[in-house]
Design a protein around this motif. Structure first.
Motif, PDB file in Angstrom:
ATOM      1  N   LYS A  20      13.389   6.199   2.783  1.00 18.89           N
ATOM      2  CA  LYS A  20      12.555   6.613   1.651  1.00 18.89           C
ATOM      3  C   LYS A  20      11.659   5.432   1.287  1.00 18.89           C
ATOM      4  CE  LYS A  20      12.851   8.210  -3.121  1.00 18.89           C
ATOM      5  NZ  LYS A  20      13.781   8.510  -4.205  1.00 18.89           N
ATOM      6  N   ILE A  21      10.362   5.671   1.219  1.00 20.20           N
ATOM      7  CA  ILE A  21       9.404   4.619   0.893  1.00 20.20           C
ATOM      8  C   ILE A  21       9.531   4.268  -0.588  1.00 20.20           C
ATOM      9  CG2 ILE A  21       6.959   3.969   0.848  1.00 20.20           C
ATOM     10  CD1 ILE A  21       8.226   4.391   3.690  1.00 20.20           C
ATOM     11  N   ILE A  22       9.612   2.966  -0.883  1.00 13.96           N
ATOM     12  CA  ILE A  22       9.724   2.518  -2.275  1.00 13.96           C
ATOM     13  C   ILE A  22       8.529   1.679  -2.703  1.00 13.96           C
ATOM     14  CG2 ILE A  22      12.233   2.704  -2.376  1.00 13.96           C
ATOM     15  CD1 ILE A  22      12.390  -0.329  -1.939  1.00 13.96           C
ATOM     16  N   SER A  23       7.637   1.339  -1.767  1.00 11.78           N
ATOM     17  CA  SER A  23       6.424   0.606  -2.136  1.00 11.78           C
ATOM     18  C   SER A  23       5.298   1.612  -2.409  1.00 11.78           C
ATOM     19  CB  SER A  23       6.018  -0.353  -1.014  1.00 11.78           C
ATOM     20  OG  SER A  23       5.848   0.327   0.205  1.00 11.78           O
ATOM     21  N   GLY A  24       4.215   1.134  -2.981  1.00  6.75           N
ATOM     22  CA  GLY A  24       3.083   2.006  -3.293  1.00  6.75           C
ATOM     23  C   GLY A  24       2.421   2.586  -2.058  1.00  6.75           C
ATOM     24  N   SER A  25       2.473   1.856  -0.948  1.00  4.11           N
ATOM     25  CA  SER A  25       1.889   2.315   0.313  1.00  4.11           C
ATOM     26  C   SER A  25       2.523   1.540   1.464  1.00  4.11           C
ATOM     27  CB  SER A  25       0.371   2.104   0.316  1.00  4.11           C
ATOM     28  OG  SER A  25       0.070   0.723   0.237  1.00  4.11           O
ATOM     29  N   PRO A  36      20.391   4.777   2.514  1.00  5.27           N
ATOM     30  CA  PRO A  36      21.812   4.582   2.261  1.00  5.27           C
ATOM     31  C   PRO A  36      22.507   4.141   3.542  1.00  5.27           C
ATOM     32  CG  PRO A  36      21.296   6.918   2.389  1.00  5.27           C
ATOM     33  CD  PRO A  36      20.009   6.179   2.515  1.00  5.27           C
ATOM     34  N   LEU A  37      23.464   3.228   3.401  1.00  2.00           N
ATOM     35  CA  LEU A  37      24.217   2.756   4.558  1.00  2.00           C
ATOM     36  C   LEU A  37      25.573   2.261   4.100  1.00  2.00           C
ATOM     37  CD1 LEU A  37      24.053   2.197   7.639  1.00  2.00           C
ATOM     38  CD2 LEU A  37      23.297  -0.104   7.056  1.00  2.00           C
ATOM     39  N   GLU A  38      26.613   2.910   4.565  1.00  2.00           N
ATOM     40  CA  GLU A  38      27.990   2.514   4.281  1.00  2.00           C
ATOM     41  C   GLU A  38      28.272   2.330   2.790  1.00  2.00           C
ATOM     42  OE1 GLU A  38      28.863  -0.888   6.704  1.00  2.00           O
ATOM     43  OE2 GLU A  38      28.606   0.241   8.553  1.00  2.00           O
ATOM     44  N   ARG A  57       5.119   5.881  -2.388  1.00  2.00           N
ATOM     45  CA  ARG A  57       6.428   5.887  -3.042  1.00  2.00           C
ATOM     46  C   ARG A  57       7.039   7.292  -3.054  1.00  2.00           C
ATOM     47  NH1 ARG A  57       4.988   3.209  -7.173  1.00  2.00           N
ATOM     48  NH2 ARG A  57       5.659   1.226  -6.335  1.00  2.00           N
ATOM     49  N   GLY A  58       8.258   7.394  -2.556  1.00  5.19           N
ATOM     50  CA  GLY A  58       8.977   8.665  -2.543  1.00  5.19           C
ATOM     51  C   GLY A  58       8.875   9.435  -1.240  1.00  5.19           C
ATOM     52  N   ALA A  59       7.936   9.073  -0.357  1.00  7.90           N
ATOM     53  CA  ALA A  59       7.773   9.781   0.919  1.00  7.90           C
ATOM     54  C   ALA A  59       8.910   9.441   1.868  1.00  7.90           C
ATOM     55  CB  ALA A  59       6.433   9.406   1.553  1.00  7.90           C
ATOM     56  N   GLU A  60       9.201  10.364   2.780  1.00  8.13           N
ATOM     57  CA  GLU A  60      10.208  10.125   3.808  1.00  8.13           C
ATOM     58  C   GLU A  60       9.519   9.680   5.092  1.00  8.13           C
ATOM     59  OE1 GLU A  60      14.217  12.446   3.903  1.00  8.13           O
ATOM     60  OE2 GLU A  60      12.548  13.849   3.821  1.00  8.13           O
ATOM     61  N   ALA A  61      10.158   8.744   5.784  1.00  9.81           N
ATOM     62  CA  ALA A  61       9.624   8.263   7.053  1.00  9.81           C
ATOM     63  C   ALA A  61      10.754   8.141   8.063  1.00  9.81           C
ATOM     64  CB  ALA A  61       8.944   6.908   6.860  1.00  9.81           C
TER      65      ALA A  61
END
Length: 94
Positions: A20-25, A36-38, A57-61
């Motif tokens: 999940k992207i957390i930066s503006g771009s 998420p991991l372990e 922000r919020g996009a899936e990659a």
């Protein structure tokens, strides 16, 4: 020194996972994502070669590669990986 829970889960191991992207771009110079991991959340440096990629922000990659020298992950937008280049062409359900 503290050792991360994800310490052994880096590099090529994450290729194929979604983030999940957390930066503006995201572009070839900067970008941040998390996954998420372990039982915790891992924060990653990501890059995308595609300009105007829609990764905000919020996009899936999808993680498609890892650059071990720079410690960055190469990503592509999930929509493009699934063959959806535009959400506006999708029919609306009523």
């Amino acid at each position: 020194l503290f050792r991360s829970k994800a310490g052994a889960k880096v590099g090529q191991v994450l290729v194929g996972h979604t983030v999940k992207i957390i930066s503006g771009s995201v572009d070839m110079r900067h970008g941040r994502a998390e996954m998420p991991l372990e039982g915790s959340t891992v924060n990653l440096s990501v890059r995308c070669e595609r300009q105007n990629n829609g990764l905000t922000r919020g996009a899936e990659a999808l993680v498609i590669g890892y650059d071990a020298e720079q410690h960055i992950y190469l990503v592509e937008p999930m929509q493009s990986m699934l063959g959806n280049t535009s959400t506006s062409s999708r029919p609306m359900l009523t």
